[in-house]
Design an enzyme around this catalytic site. Sequence first.
Site, PDB file in Angstrom:
ATOM      1  N   GLU A  29       9.682   8.036  17.449  1.00 30.52           N
ATOM      2  CA  GLU A  29      10.904   7.780  16.701  1.00 30.52           C
ATOM      3  C   GLU A  29      11.995   8.534  17.618  1.00 30.52           C
ATOM      4  O   GLU A  29      11.686   9.628  17.992  1.00 30.52           O
ATOM      5  CB  GLU A  29      10.892   8.253  15.256  1.00 30.52           C
ATOM      6  CG  GLU A  29      12.406   8.318  14.809  1.00 30.52           C
ATOM      7  CD  GLU A  29      13.135   6.910  15.078  1.00 30.52           C
ATOM      8  OE1 GLU A  29      12.746   5.792  14.895  1.00 30.52           O
ATOM      9  OE2 GLU A  29      14.407   7.259  15.358  1.00 30.52           O
ATOM     10  N   ALA A  44      19.614  -1.536  -0.135  1.00 33.51           N
ATOM     11  CA  ALA A  44      18.538  -0.945  -0.717  1.00 33.51           C
ATOM     12  C   ALA A  44      18.065  -1.630  -1.655  1.00 33.51           C
ATOM     13  O   ALA A  44      17.565  -1.175  -2.962  1.00 33.51           O
ATOM     14  CB  ALA A  44      18.508   0.631  -1.122  1.00 33.51           C
ATOM     15  N   HIS A  47      14.421  -7.379  -2.669  1.00 38.48           N
ATOM     16  CA  HIS A  47      14.801  -8.786  -3.129  1.00 38.48           C
ATOM     17  C   HIS A  47      13.636  -9.619  -3.661  1.00 38.48           C
ATOM     18  O   HIS A  47      12.481  -9.543  -3.784  1.00 38.48           O
ATOM     19  CB  HIS A  47      15.196  -9.547  -1.815  1.00 38.48           C
ATOM     20  CG  HIS A  47      16.454  -9.088  -1.373  1.00 38.48           C
ATOM     21  ND1 HIS A  47      17.614  -9.123  -2.155  1.00 38.48           N
ATOM     22  CD2 HIS A  47      16.679  -8.267  -0.254  1.00 38.48           C
ATOM     23  CE1 HIS A  47      18.668  -8.589  -1.376  1.00 38.48           C
ATOM     24  NE2 HIS A  47      18.226  -8.207  -0.202  1.00 38.48           N
ATOM     25  N   ILE A 332      14.796  -8.067  12.572  1.00 39.14           N
ATOM     26  CA  ILE A 332      14.540  -7.725  11.190  1.00 39.14           C
ATOM     27  C   ILE A 332      15.512  -7.484  10.376  1.00 39.14           C
ATOM     28  O   ILE A 332      15.952  -6.160  10.038  1.00 39.14           O
ATOM     29  CB  ILE A 332      13.337  -6.529  11.120  1.00 39.14           C
ATOM     30  CG1 ILE A 332      12.280  -6.810  12.223  1.00 39.14           C
ATOM     31  CG2 ILE A 332      12.966  -6.526   9.625  1.00 39.14           C
ATOM     32  CD1 ILE A 332      11.357  -8.126  11.557  1.00 39.14           C
ATOM     33  N   SER A 334      18.229  -8.348   6.754  1.00 35.70           N
ATOM     34  CA  SER A 334      17.745  -8.566   5.456  1.00 35.70           C
ATOM     35  C   SER A 334      16.945 -10.079   5.327  1.00 35.70           C
ATOM     36  O   SER A 334      17.121 -10.881   6.118  1.00 35.70           O
ATOM     37  CB  SER A 334      18.858  -8.685   4.617  1.00 35.70           C
ATOM     38  OG  SER A 334      18.707  -8.485   3.277  1.00 35.70           O
ATOM     39  N   CYS A 401      25.302  18.822  -8.207  1.00 35.90           N
ATOM     40  CA  CYS A 401      25.607  17.258  -8.332  1.00 35.90           C
ATOM     41  C   CYS A 401      24.315  16.624  -8.735  1.00 35.90           C
ATOM     42  O   CYS A 401      24.072  15.924  -9.610  1.00 35.90           O
ATOM     43  CB  CYS A 401      26.281  16.684  -7.262  1.00 35.90           C
ATOM     44  SG  CYS A 401      27.855  17.357  -6.722  1.00 35.90           S
ATOM     45  N   CYS A 434      30.072  15.625  -4.777  1.00 34.73           N
ATOM     46  CA  CYS A 434      30.854  16.440  -3.862  1.00 34.73           C
ATOM     47  C   CYS A 434      30.390  16.408  -2.463  1.00 34.73           C
ATOM     48  O   CYS A 434      31.017  16.923  -1.234  1.00 34.73           O
ATOM     49  CB  CYS A 434      30.719  17.920  -4.249  1.00 34.73           C
ATOM     50  SG  CYS A 434      29.303  18.876  -3.511  1.00 34.73           S
ATOM     51  N   CYS A 439      27.227  22.842  -1.578  1.00 33.33           N
ATOM     52  CA  CYS A 439      26.087  23.411  -1.284  1.00 33.33           C
ATOM     53  C   CYS A 439      25.566  23.261   0.215  1.00 33.33           C
ATOM     54  O   CYS A 439      24.508  23.874   0.603  1.00 33.33           O
ATOM     55  CB  CYS A 439      24.994  22.743  -2.207  1.00 33.33           C
ATOM     56  SG  CYS A 439      24.920  20.770  -1.745  1.00 33.33           S
TER      57      CYS A 439
HETATM   58  C1  FAD Z   1      24.193  -4.003   5.387  1.00 29.84           C
HETATM   59  C2  FAD Z   1      22.836  -4.248   5.076  1.00 29.84           C
HETATM   60  C3  FAD Z   1      22.304  -4.583   4.030  1.00 29.84           C
HETATM   61  C4  FAD Z   1      21.088  -4.846   3.754  1.00 29.84           C
HETATM   62  N1  FAD Z   1      20.459  -4.881   2.411  1.00 29.84           N
HETATM   63  C5  FAD Z   1      18.907  -5.207   2.504  1.00 29.84           C
HETATM   64  C6  FAD Z   1      18.445  -5.216   1.158  1.00 29.84           C
HETATM   65  O1  FAD Z   1      19.017  -4.744   0.196  1.00 29.84           O
HETATM   66  N2  FAD Z   1      17.198  -5.398   0.790  1.00 29.84           N
HETATM   67  C7  FAD Z   1      16.259  -5.852   2.120  1.00 29.84           C
HETATM   68  O2  FAD Z   1      15.164  -6.054   1.765  1.00 29.84           O
HETATM   69  N3  FAD Z   1      16.827  -5.622   3.472  1.00 29.84           N
HETATM   70  C8  FAD Z   1      18.154  -5.101   3.681  1.00 29.84           C
HETATM   71  N4  FAD Z   1      18.692  -5.087   4.707  1.00 29.84           N
HETATM   72  C9  FAD Z   1      17.890  -5.186   5.954  1.00 29.84           C
HETATM   73  C10 FAD Z   1      17.123  -4.092   6.307  1.00 29.84           C
HETATM   74  O3  FAD Z   1      17.814  -2.692   6.196  1.00 29.84           O
HETATM   75  C11 FAD Z   1      16.541  -4.082   7.683  1.00 29.84           C
HETATM   76  O4  FAD Z   1      15.695  -5.199   7.792  1.00 29.84           O
HETATM   77  C12 FAD Z   1      15.597  -2.895   7.889  1.00 29.84           C
HETATM   78  O5  FAD Z   1      16.123  -1.565   7.468  1.00 29.84           O
HETATM   79  C13 FAD Z   1      14.991  -2.732   9.259  1.00 29.84           C
HETATM   80  O6  FAD Z   1      13.980  -1.649   9.476  1.00 29.84           O
HETATM   81  P1  FAD Z   1      13.545  -1.345  10.796  1.00 29.84           P
HETATM   82  O7  FAD Z   1      12.524  -0.629  10.802  1.00 29.84           O
HETATM   83  O8  FAD Z   1      13.242  -2.958  11.704  1.00 29.84           O
HETATM   84  O9  FAD Z   1      14.943  -0.882  11.633  1.00 29.84           O
HETATM   85  P2  FAD Z   1      15.193   0.731  11.733  1.00 29.84           P
HETATM   86  O10 FAD Z   1      15.334   1.257  10.667  1.00 29.84           O
HETATM   87  O11 FAD Z   1      16.588   0.756  12.439  1.00 29.84           O
HETATM   88  O12 FAD Z   1      14.403   1.168  12.603  1.00 29.84           O
HETATM   89  C14 FAD Z   1      14.043   1.233  14.025  1.00 29.84           C
HETATM   90  C15 FAD Z   1      13.856   2.571  14.644  1.00 29.84           C
HETATM   91  O13 FAD Z   1      13.792   2.531  16.041  1.00 29.84           O
HETATM   92  C16 FAD Z   1      14.224   3.520  16.722  1.00 29.84           C
HETATM   93  N5  FAD Z   1      14.278   3.287  18.004  1.00 29.84           N
HETATM   94  C17 FAD Z   1      15.292   2.563  18.694  1.00 29.84           C
HETATM   95  N6  FAD Z   1      15.178   2.525  19.793  1.00 29.84           N
HETATM   96  C18 FAD Z   1      14.192   3.530  20.150  1.00 29.84           C
HETATM   97  C19 FAD Z   1      13.474   3.885  21.293  1.00 29.84           C
HETATM   98  N7  FAD Z   1      14.083   3.329  22.640  1.00 29.84           N
HETATM   99  N8  FAD Z   1      12.640   4.763  21.396  1.00 29.84           N
HETATM  100  C20 FAD Z   1      12.182   5.291  20.060  1.00 29.84           C
HETATM  101  N9  FAD Z   1      12.692   4.796  18.998  1.00 29.84           N
HETATM  102  C21 FAD Z   1      13.551   3.893  18.945  1.00 29.84           C
HETATM  103  C22 FAD Z   1      15.456   3.706  15.825  1.00 29.84           C
HETATM  104  O14 FAD Z   1      15.958   5.361  15.916  1.00 29.84           O
HETATM  105  C23 FAD Z   1      15.130   3.374  14.358  1.00 29.84           C
HETATM  106  O15 FAD Z   1      14.689   4.642  13.679  1.00 29.84           O
HETATM  107  C24 FAD Z   1      20.082  -4.704   4.888  1.00 29.84           C
HETATM  108  C25 FAD Z   1      20.757  -4.264   6.182  1.00 29.84           C
HETATM  109  C26 FAD Z   1      22.014  -4.173   6.219  1.00 29.84           C
HETATM  110  C27 FAD Z   1      22.559  -3.514   7.684  1.00 29.84           C
END
Ligand code: FAD
Length: 474
Positions: A29, A44, A47, A332, A334, A401, A434, A439
């Site tokens: 990471e 969060a 769904h 990936i 929502s 809080c 806050c 804190c």
């Molecule tokens: C506004 C909004 C609302 C949403 N609401 C919902 C919801 O209510 N319910 C739902 O199911 N989904 C929701 N989603 C979708 C959901 O948040 C995403 O689908 C999910 O968080 C994607 O997770 P991930 O692990 O693919 O991405 P990330 O959490 O971004 O993880 C990818 C990781 O890769 C790391 N990374 C990137 N490049 C490198 C590299 N070169 N080397 C090493 N590490 C690297 C990053 O630091 C990051 O930690 C929402 C998204 C948004 C933006």
Amino acid sequence: MIAVIGGGIVGTLIARELNKYVEDVWLFEAKTNFGMGVTKSNSAILHGGYDDPPGSLRAQLCYKGNQLYTQLQKDLKFDLKRVGSHVVAIEDEETKYIYSLLKKAEKNGVKEIRIIEKLELLEMEKNINPKAKRSLFCEIAGIFDPWIVAIQAAKSVRVNGGRTLIKKRLVEIEKKNGKFLLKFQDKSEYFADLVINAAGLYADEIAKMFGDEVPEIFPVKGEYFLLSKDYQYVNSVIFPVPTGISKGCLVLPTVDGGYLIGPNANRVVSKNDTATTKNGLNEIREKGMKLVPNLNFRRHLVKTFAGLRPETDKKDFYINVGKSGAIHVAGIRSPGLTAAPAIAEYVVEYLIQEKIGLNLYKRENYISKIERTPHLVHIEREKWNEIIQQNPDAGEMVCHCNKVTKKEIIDAINQGARTLDDIKFMTRASFGECQGGFCTAKILKILAEYTDRDPREITQNEDGTWIVNAKVRI
Ligand SMILES: Cc1cc2nc3c(=O)[nH]c(=O)nc-3n(C[C@H](O)[C@H](O)[C@H](O)COP(=O)(O)OP(=O)(O)OC[C@H]3O[C@@H](n4cnc5c(N)ncnc54)[C@H](O)[C@@H]3O)c2cc1C
């Protein structure tokens, strides 16, 4: 060795799923903790899976993911409240839409859903717009803290013999003797037999390093208001009838009792642009008040924030094996949080075992249940008193809080917390009204003392985000 790049909810759950079969799993990471990318800033919501286009990968994995969360919660011990969700029809023509959503739900195999008429809706949600005519209620929808899932999943990888590394940004890949040589920004290098790219917003750029093609990812910003827990606005997730681009601007409770209003959806240029805007906030304030007219932003505002959706033109997940042999988990957007455990199974059971043809066998010594320090304010008073007798730190309140004690902060440090954000997201200290105003100094002092560092070395999150730059008395 199998390497997973990206420790968001998707990468950590893939690493955990792989670890059920293979001990030699490494999770890399770039940031200072797991779940701090897209996984941290969103609605969060767990769904219900009723509104994804039938036949899409989203539809296939969202409802399944929702079901998998029941066991996942027991294994990883995070808070999940299945509070249910309403899609509310206010205008006459919106009723047609919720009936069409009901049909979609049927096609997606979602049974836990029904139309609710006005009287019952107003009984369930007394603050909802009194002009609401009816709603589509999905009882399996829920709310949770997705970053805790990622942090706990990474912990489960460590407990089961895998390795989880932070501050490891992948910058280059070479193919050498049939293996992948992974090169990181800190000049470290690792050989991997198989690589899974789960880099969220950056998954398309990582795929290019492998010479593979995945759909281009562009960021779509969603802005939010966070309101305090001082007034009970809603009990469940309240959706409007959705727009073409997103599920619309919602009002929902957070798992610890606050409220989120948002998000909007605006395409932006930079994958780092998480600034909130005046126009954006005005837009969501207006839309939120259409659903719940008595929202009091002046009195209950805690903070505003924004998250970035990793969107593609196809608007579906892209999960496949590239020409290079690496697996790419891209686009990936929502409902990625909800689908994440099902995505993990899809990668391991379908792509790795069936498509690549790797024979994997479940490990007999695999430990599925992972411990987590309980939030003391949620346990019985008598039990809490007993803990205080053994450890007085359990009686010293640091965050008033959110009622977080010194013991919980020290426990988080013992689990690897090193920054203020680590403490915030692992314990909820400084997450309340806050926002750390009272804190932060205390947490800084505890962090310095228990990690044997000078307060000037403690950061908010990434390197360079120091809080104090001179000698201070805390
Ligand atoms: C506004 C909004 C609302 C949403 N609401 C919902 C919801 O209510 N319910 C739902 O199911 N989904 C929701 N989603 C979708 C959901 O948040 C995403 O689908 C999910 O968080 C994607 O997770 P991930 O692990 O693919 O991405 P990330 O959490 O971004 O993880 C990818 C990781 O890769 C790391 N990374 C990137 N490049 C490198 C590299 N070169 N080397 C090493 N590490 C690297 C990053 O630091 C990051 O930690 C929402 C998204 C948004 C933006």
